[in-house]
Design a protein around this motif. Sequence first.
Motif, short mmCIF file in Angstrom:
data_model
loop_
_atom_site.label_atom_id
_atom_site.label_comp_id
_atom_site.label_asym_id
_atom_site.label_seq_id
_atom_site.Cartn_x
_atom_site.Cartn_y
_atom_site.Cartn_z
N VAL A 109 0.91 -1.22 -0.01
CA VAL A 109 -0.08 0.09 -0.02
C VAL A 109 1.02 1.37 -0.03
O VAL A 109 2.03 0.95 0.41
N PRO A 110 0.29 2.32 -0.52
CA PRO A 110 1.15 3.62 -0.26
C PRO A 110 1.16 3.88 0.96
O PRO A 110 0.27 3.75 1.84
N GLY A 111 2.12 4.88 1.39
CA GLY A 111 2.25 5.21 2.95
C GLY A 111 1.90 6.99 2.72
O GLY A 111 0.92 7.39 2.22
N ALA A 112 2.97 7.65 3.34
CA ALA A 112 2.85 9.13 3.37
C ALA A 112 3.09 9.78 1.82
O ALA A 112 3.78 9.20 1.20
N CYS A 113 2.24 10.78 1.77
CA CYS A 113 2.43 11.50 0.42
C CYS A 113 2.25 13.11 0.61
O CYS A 113 1.82 13.13 1.58
N LEU A 114 2.67 13.67 -0.54
CA LEU A 114 1.99 15.02 -0.44
C LEU A 114 1.03 15.04 -1.50
O LEU A 114 1.14 14.66 -2.40
N PHE A 115 0.07 15.88 -0.90
CA PHE A 115 -1.28 16.07 -1.67
C PHE A 115 -2.09 17.25 -1.64
O PHE A 115 -1.59 18.09 -0.52
N ALA A 116 -2.66 17.66 -2.55
CA ALA A 116 -3.09 19.30 -2.76
C ALA A 116 -4.22 19.39 -3.70
O ALA A 116 -4.59 18.19 -4.36
N ARG A 117 -5.18 20.61 -3.45
CA ARG A 117 -6.39 20.37 -4.65
C ARG A 117 -5.79 20.47 -5.87
O ARG A 117 -4.98 21.16 -6.23
N ILE A 118 -6.45 19.61 -6.69
CA ILE A 118 -5.84 19.69 -8.36
C ILE A 118 -5.89 21.02 -8.70
O ILE A 118 -4.97 21.33 -9.49
N GLU A 119 -6.98 21.69 -8.34
CA GLU A 119 -6.90 23.49 -8.52
C GLU A 119 -5.39 24.13 -8.50
O GLU A 119 -4.92 24.77 -9.11
N PHE A 120 -4.86 23.65 -7.16
CA PHE A 120 -3.56 24.31 -6.83
C PHE A 120 -2.53 23.60 -7.56
O PHE A 120 -1.62 24.42 -8.11
N LEU A 121 -2.62 22.62 -8.14
CA LEU A 121 -1.54 21.81 -9.13
C LEU A 121 -1.54 22.43 -10.27
O LEU A 121 -0.51 22.69 -11.04
N HIS A 122 -2.97 22.83 -10.76
CA HIS A 122 -2.75 23.43 -12.09
C HIS A 122 -2.39 25.21 -12.16
O HIS A 122 -1.90 25.36 -13.01
N ARG A 123 -2.61 25.67 -10.79
CA ARG A 123 -2.35 27.02 -10.72
C ARG A 123 -0.86 27.37 -10.48
O ARG A 123 -0.50 28.21 -10.84
N GLN A 124 -0.40 26.38 -9.66
CA GLN A 124 1.06 26.64 -9.38
C GLN A 124 1.86 25.42 -9.42
O GLN A 124 2.69 24.72 -8.66
N PRO A 125 2.11 25.16 -10.73
CA PRO A 125 2.78 23.92 -11.09
C PRO A 125 4.27 24.11 -10.71
O PRO A 125 4.94 22.93 -10.37
N GLU A 126 4.85 25.34 -10.83
CA GLU A 126 6.04 25.26 -10.57
C GLU A 126 6.51 25.14 -9.32
O GLU A 126 7.55 24.54 -8.76
N VAL A 127 5.50 25.54 -7.99
CA VAL A 127 5.72 25.21 -6.87
C VAL A 127 5.69 23.73 -6.45
O VAL A 127 6.47 23.29 -5.81
N VAL A 128 4.59 23.14 -7.13
CA VAL A 128 4.41 21.68 -6.86
C VAL A 128 5.62 20.81 -7.26
O VAL A 128 6.16 20.04 -6.73
#
Length: 314
Positions: free
Chosen positions: A196-215
């Motif tokens: 199974v996967p463990g810890a990860c970083l996740f965010a709103r898809i909208e944030f991934l689209h708006r701030q791709p360079e930060v992600v």
Amino acid sequence: QHRVSIALAARQSLYHLPLTLADQLGFFRQAGVTVDWLPHEAGAKAVASAMQGQADVVAGAFEHLFGLHQKGLSYQGFVQLGRTPQLALGVSMRRSAAMRSVMELKGARVGISALDSGTHWMACQWLLHHGLLPEDVVFTEVGTSLGVVDALRSGLIDALCNPDPMMHWLEQKNEVRILGDARSMAATRKAMAGDVPGACLFARIEFLHRQPEVVQALSDGVVHALKWLQTAGLTDILKNVPPAHWLGDRAIYLGAFEKLRESYAMDGLFDAQPVLNAWQAHARLMGYGPMSRQALERLYTNSFAGKSKSRFAA
């Protein structure tokens, strides 16, 4: 430099070691991002702070994405930190020195970080695995900081589910006997009937689209740290992990790390089969209806970690 806020629980635990290292080794800075850490006592509280707009990104258990999806919220994991839940369940030696099995926990007070957090779900999985129901125990929210030791010693709780180094420390100090383990790959396969996967970083898809360079910068920092971890010696770990994380005992901290080392992600990429395994276990526990493979695959993206991987080619 971009700024980004990350909400997380158990900030000083080994669960978040890749983030600690990416920060301490300057990998986030090199990638062009400054991180503001928003520590919480439990994953559920970290997720709530992101939903209220206080944090851009959450670092926590992959399973939170299932609950967010059920609520109709579009969140996506974008880099994986761990390949196991990295949690253990221990019973207090003071209360029940004779206890040898999870089955004997019926009626016990089980300490967890908070309801609807990884510690809660994992404790429930062990109960189900041993023929008990979650309602056969009393769950008590105790967080993930040093207060959990007082809760155990005072008898407020009979058992505890938490990450390392806390559980390893309590075991070494003969305060708990471990009854459930999901730290190593082998122990996790037994507990969860597969990877199974463990810890990860996740965010709103909208944030991934708006701030791709930060992600992308966050992903680069994490994958760089995961790469560094693969060849790091124990002295490298001690040199780069703040002493406040050691619970006052370097040897125990390093012992806990050694046992967890294999459970960190190799390259930050998600894998469809472990995600499916985690969903099946979680859906059974929560009584969720079916979810298509396509919907499951929308819960994560490998586009950022994939680029990071080619930058820091394994």
